[in-house]
Motif scaffolding. Structure first.
Motif, PDB file in Angstrom:
ATOM      1  N   SER A  51      30.461  20.718  57.357  1.00 28.44           N
ATOM      2  CA  SER A  51      30.113  20.789  58.782  1.00 28.44           C
ATOM      3  C   SER A  51      29.018  21.808  59.085  1.00 28.44           C
ATOM      4  O   SER A  51      28.188  21.589  59.975  1.00 28.44           O
ATOM      5  CB  SER A  51      31.367  21.115  59.602  1.00 28.44           C
ATOM      6  N   MET A  52      28.995  22.938  58.364  1.00 32.64           N
ATOM      7  CA  MET A  52      27.982  23.957  58.644  1.00 32.64           C
ATOM      8  C   MET A  52      26.568  23.495  58.289  1.00 32.64           C
ATOM      9  O   MET A  52      25.582  23.990  58.846  1.00 32.64           O
ATOM     10  CB  MET A  52      28.299  25.246  57.877  1.00 32.64           C
ATOM     11  N   LEU A  53      26.478  22.554  57.377  1.00 26.83           N
ATOM     12  CA  LEU A  53      25.173  22.105  56.888  1.00 26.83           C
ATOM     13  C   LEU A  53      24.279  21.605  58.012  1.00 26.83           C
ATOM     14  O   LEU A  53      23.071  21.851  58.009  1.00 26.83           O
ATOM     15  CB  LEU A  53      25.358  21.002  55.843  1.00 26.83           C
ATOM     16  N   PHE A  54      24.854  20.941  59.000  1.00 33.75           N
ATOM     17  CA  PHE A  54      24.038  20.298  60.034  1.00 33.75           C
ATOM     18  C   PHE A  54      23.378  21.332  60.946  1.00 33.75           C
ATOM     19  O   PHE A  54      22.240  21.130  61.391  1.00 33.75           O
ATOM     20  CB  PHE A  54      24.903  19.316  60.830  1.00 33.75           C
ATOM     21  N   ILE A  55      24.058  22.445  61.228  1.00 36.51           N
ATOM     22  CA  ILE A  55      23.422  23.514  62.000  1.00 36.51           C
ATOM     23  C   ILE A  55      22.357  24.203  61.153  1.00 36.51           C
ATOM     24  O   ILE A  55      21.275  24.552  61.639  1.00 36.51           O
ATOM     25  CB  ILE A  55      24.471  24.536  62.472  1.00 36.51           C
ATOM     26  N   VAL A  56      22.651  24.391  59.884  1.00 36.46           N
ATOM     27  CA  VAL A  56      21.683  24.990  58.959  1.00 36.46           C
ATOM     28  C   VAL A  56      20.424  24.131  58.867  1.00 36.46           C
ATOM     29  O   VAL A  56      19.304  24.652  58.802  1.00 36.46           O
ATOM     30  CB  VAL A  56      22.326  25.173  57.572  1.00 36.46           C
ATOM     31  N   MET A  57      20.593  22.826  58.866  1.00 30.85           N
ATOM     32  CA  MET A  57      19.442  21.929  58.798  1.00 30.85           C
ATOM     33  C   MET A  57      18.526  22.099  60.006  1.00 30.85           C
ATOM     34  O   MET A  57      17.299  22.070  59.877  1.00 30.85           O
ATOM     35  CB  MET A  57      19.917  20.479  58.669  1.00 30.85           C
ATOM     36  N   VAL A  58      19.114  22.287  61.196  1.00 29.28           N
ATOM     37  CA  VAL A  58      18.301  22.512  62.391  1.00 29.28           C
ATOM     38  C   VAL A  58      17.453  23.769  62.219  1.00 29.28           C
ATOM     39  O   VAL A  58      16.261  23.789  62.542  1.00 29.28           O
ATOM     40  CB  VAL A  58      19.197  22.637  63.640  1.00 29.28           C
ATOM     41  N   ALA A  59      18.069  24.847  61.701  1.00 30.49           N
ATOM     42  CA  ALA A  59      17.327  26.083  61.455  1.00 30.49           C
ATOM     43  C   ALA A  59      16.237  25.875  60.415  1.00 30.49           C
ATOM     44  O   ALA A  59      15.133  26.421  60.530  1.00 30.49           O
ATOM     45  CB  ALA A  59      18.284  27.182  60.996  1.00 30.49           C
ATOM     46  N   ASN A  60      16.517  25.055  59.413  1.00 35.01           N
ATOM     47  CA  ASN A  60      15.543  24.757  58.383  1.00 35.01           C
ATOM     48  C   ASN A  60      14.378  23.941  58.933  1.00 35.01           C
ATOM     49  O   ASN A  60      13.231  24.121  58.517  1.00 35.01           O
ATOM     50  CB  ASN A  60      16.222  24.007  57.237  1.00 35.01           C
ATOM     51  N   TRP A  61      14.649  23.084  59.900  1.00 32.40           N
ATOM     52  CA  TRP A  61      13.606  22.255  60.500  1.00 32.40           C
ATOM     53  C   TRP A  61      12.740  23.047  61.481  1.00 32.40           C
ATOM     54  O   TRP A  61      11.519  22.980  61.434  1.00 32.40           O
ATOM     55  CB  TRP A  61      14.218  21.094  61.278  1.00 32.40           C
TER      56      TRP A  61
END
Length: 221
Positions: free
Chosen positions: A80-90
């Motif tokens: 679940s944490m991956l999707f918030i991390v992806m936003v930060a990565n984008w």
């Protein structure tokens, strides 16, 4: 003022829910503002809104898909944490922090428990906002993996702080007494790091990494 938002049992009043919803909307709007501000094409803000909203929705849904429970409490979720991390990565740290803040408020609305205002900040607001630090590794080799690990460590630090201040008396009986002094650290990082290892392994698979890179190119183009 605090009593108007929180019930005697530690839940939220109707006014409390209303304030949380408004705060979540405001923070999500700020996330989109910063995403657009740092984009080369300002007109892509609608697209960024969609990607941020989908990522937050996926994070929320997968947070309730529990792979297994840890012996001392805490659940390992389906990345679940991956999707918030992806936003930060984008879109960078600022957008990641604001989306994390909005997501933390969403988690709080779903499962509110209030011991104090600072406890809420540690367990929900600051802990999930900390996932935005993943944006520090955006554009670097294996940036998503490195950012994810940094984000998990940062989130755990706030949970552990809240644990020392508010949750020591909730230590389970099966927890080793010899480790009592580090209970909040062991408890929180036990499930966070297990989920981190599983997620890091999954996103390091070449086919998965290639697919996520394609999603990123689409999100920021």
């Amino acid at each position: 003022m605090f009593q108007l938002l929180v019930t005697a049992g530690g839940g939220l009043t109707t006014a409390g829910y209303g304030v949380c919803v408004l705060a979540g909307i405001l923070l999500f709007g700020l996330a989109i503002f910063f995403a657009g501000r740092h984009s080369e094409k300002k007109q892509m803000s609608t697209k960024q809104l969609i990607y941020c909203a989908v990522a937050m929705a996926l994070a929320f849904v997968t947070s309730y898909i529990k792979v297994f429970e840890m012996p001392w409490g805490g659940s390992v979720t389906l990345c679940s944490m991956l999707f918030i991390v992806m936003v930060a990565n984008w879109y960078g740290v600022q957008t990641g922090v604001f989306v994390g803040l909005a997501y933390g408020i969403l988690q709080f609305i779903q499962e509110p428990y209030v011991l104090s205002l600072f406890q809420v900040c540690c367990d929900y607001v600051l802990a999930f906002a900390a996932l935005g630090v993943a944006g520090l590794y955006s554009g670097k080799p294996r940036g998503l993996v490195k950012g994810y690990i940094a984000a998990v460590l940062a989130r755990g630090a706030f949970h552990a702080l809240g644990g020392y201040l508010y949750w020591m008396s909730y230590m389970p009986e099966n927890f080793p007494q010899s480790l009592k002094s580090v209970y909040p650290i062991v408890y929180n990082y036990s499930f966070l790091l297990v989920e981190a290892l599983i997620t890091a392994a999954v996103i390091s698979v070449p086919a998965v990494a290639a697919a996520l890179n394609q999603v990123k190119r689409t999100a920021v183009s």
